[in-house]
Scaffold this motif. Sequence first.
Motif, PDB file in Angstrom:
ATOM      1  N   GLU A 183       0.826  -1.210   0.000  1.00  0.00           N
ATOM      2  CA  GLU A 183       0.000   0.000   0.000  1.00  0.00           C
ATOM      3  C   GLU A 183       0.858   1.257   0.000  1.00  0.00           C
ATOM      4  OE1 GLU A 183      -3.495   1.930   2.873  1.00  0.00           O
ATOM      5  OE2 GLU A 183      -2.373   0.161   3.507  1.00  0.00           O
ATOM      6  N   LEU A 213       2.762   1.697  -3.364  1.00  0.00           N
ATOM      7  CA  LEU A 213       1.857   2.059  -4.450  1.00  0.00           C
ATOM      8  C   LEU A 213       1.496   3.541  -4.411  1.00  0.00           C
ATOM      9  CD1 LEU A 213      -0.405  -1.109  -4.332  1.00  0.00           C
ATOM     10  CD2 LEU A 213       0.783  -0.295  -6.385  1.00  0.00           C
ATOM     11  N   ARG A 214       1.429   4.117  -3.215  1.00  0.00           N
ATOM     12  CA  ARG A 214       1.080   5.536  -3.102  1.00  0.00           C
ATOM     13  C   ARG A 214       2.155   6.441  -3.662  1.00  0.00           C
ATOM     14  NH1 ARG A 214      -2.290   7.782   1.885  1.00  0.00           N
ATOM     15  NH2 ARG A 214      -2.358   9.436   0.341  1.00  0.00           N
ATOM     16  N   ALA A 245      -4.485   2.894  -3.750  1.00  0.00           N
ATOM     17  CA  ALA A 245      -3.374   2.112  -3.204  1.00  0.00           C
ATOM     18  C   ALA A 245      -3.895   0.944  -2.382  1.00  0.00           C
ATOM     19  CB  ALA A 245      -2.461   2.995  -2.358  1.00  0.00           C
TER      20      ALA A 245
END
Length: 352
Positions: A126, A129-130, A140
């Motif tokens: 997460e 992905l951000r 995300a």
Amino acid sequence: MRSGEKTAHAVSTRFDGLPAALLDWYARHARDLPWRIGPGERARGVTPDPYRVWLAEIMLQQTTVPHAARYFHAFTETWPTVEDLAGADDGDVMAAWAGLGYYARARNLLKCARAVAEAGAWPKTEDALRSLPGIGAYTAGAVAALAFGERAPAVDGNVDRVFARLLAAKGPWKEEKARIAALVRALVPADRPGEFAEALMDLGATICTPKRPNCLLCPVRDWCAAHGEGEVERYPVKPEKKARPQRRGEVYAVFRGGDVLVERRPDRGLLGGMLALPTTEWLESGMAERPGWADGGDAIGEVRHVFTHFELRLTVKRLTLADAPSGFEWMSADEAGEAFPSVFRKALKLAR
């Protein structure tokens, strides 16, 4: 454990059994979506393609599933992999995006695809992905959970609504949203985070709808405080929206036979990089200066369009010219209509 996490954990104990009940319902009622690996396929070991998960989530922002599905099919047929999309021509992608709105997303779509292609793989967490262009907290969490099985929450408007009702959340909406996000994170099951995210999406889309929620069929009704109050549609309690400001301008449909005059808008700014009809500036008061070549022609009507932060009213003028003014070019009106964003497609349709 931080204080906010402790609070969420304490509240989550009231929802013991909810994830299992929701997942049982999802196994029987999951929607069949073109980008989804369903419960049966997951049980057989089929894993989602992160490219398709990400592409669908970007497209689904601010639009409906049926509308997004048509674009999803077209994109994945033209650019089957993230590497294919990364190598695409910017203009082709912007034209293919026309009609989905929020064109900054299309520009970020290309930036993100190129970043992933350059790295050689998708980041799988997460937080990582951000760091990619155009990926916020919701996307995300959705990609991390759906594609990589990370215990991450995917909290969008549907999920906010579901949990606002489960909690009968009456406090300031900004604070309640933070409370909901923490609670969802605490409830995500470690073994099935992707299916939990999809189940919440389906619940909000098909059962716990904004109007006339079908509480009789709701698998989590027993945990719902709003249902207990008998006032489900009261929630979520949000502050009143401010009225959008109004802007006005002129737009010019200039024809030469079967062609129409077009321009490419600057990369930065509203509708950046998109093909468009010539237009004045859009002002909240007064009328912007029109180009000298547009003094003639006939005003044939008006089109209206709602953007995120303002409403636009454009007077449509139809003209005929022999030569293209500097900075513009001729294009088949049929092709232009397919490539234009909605506001210019409306104007062209009126002029034709």
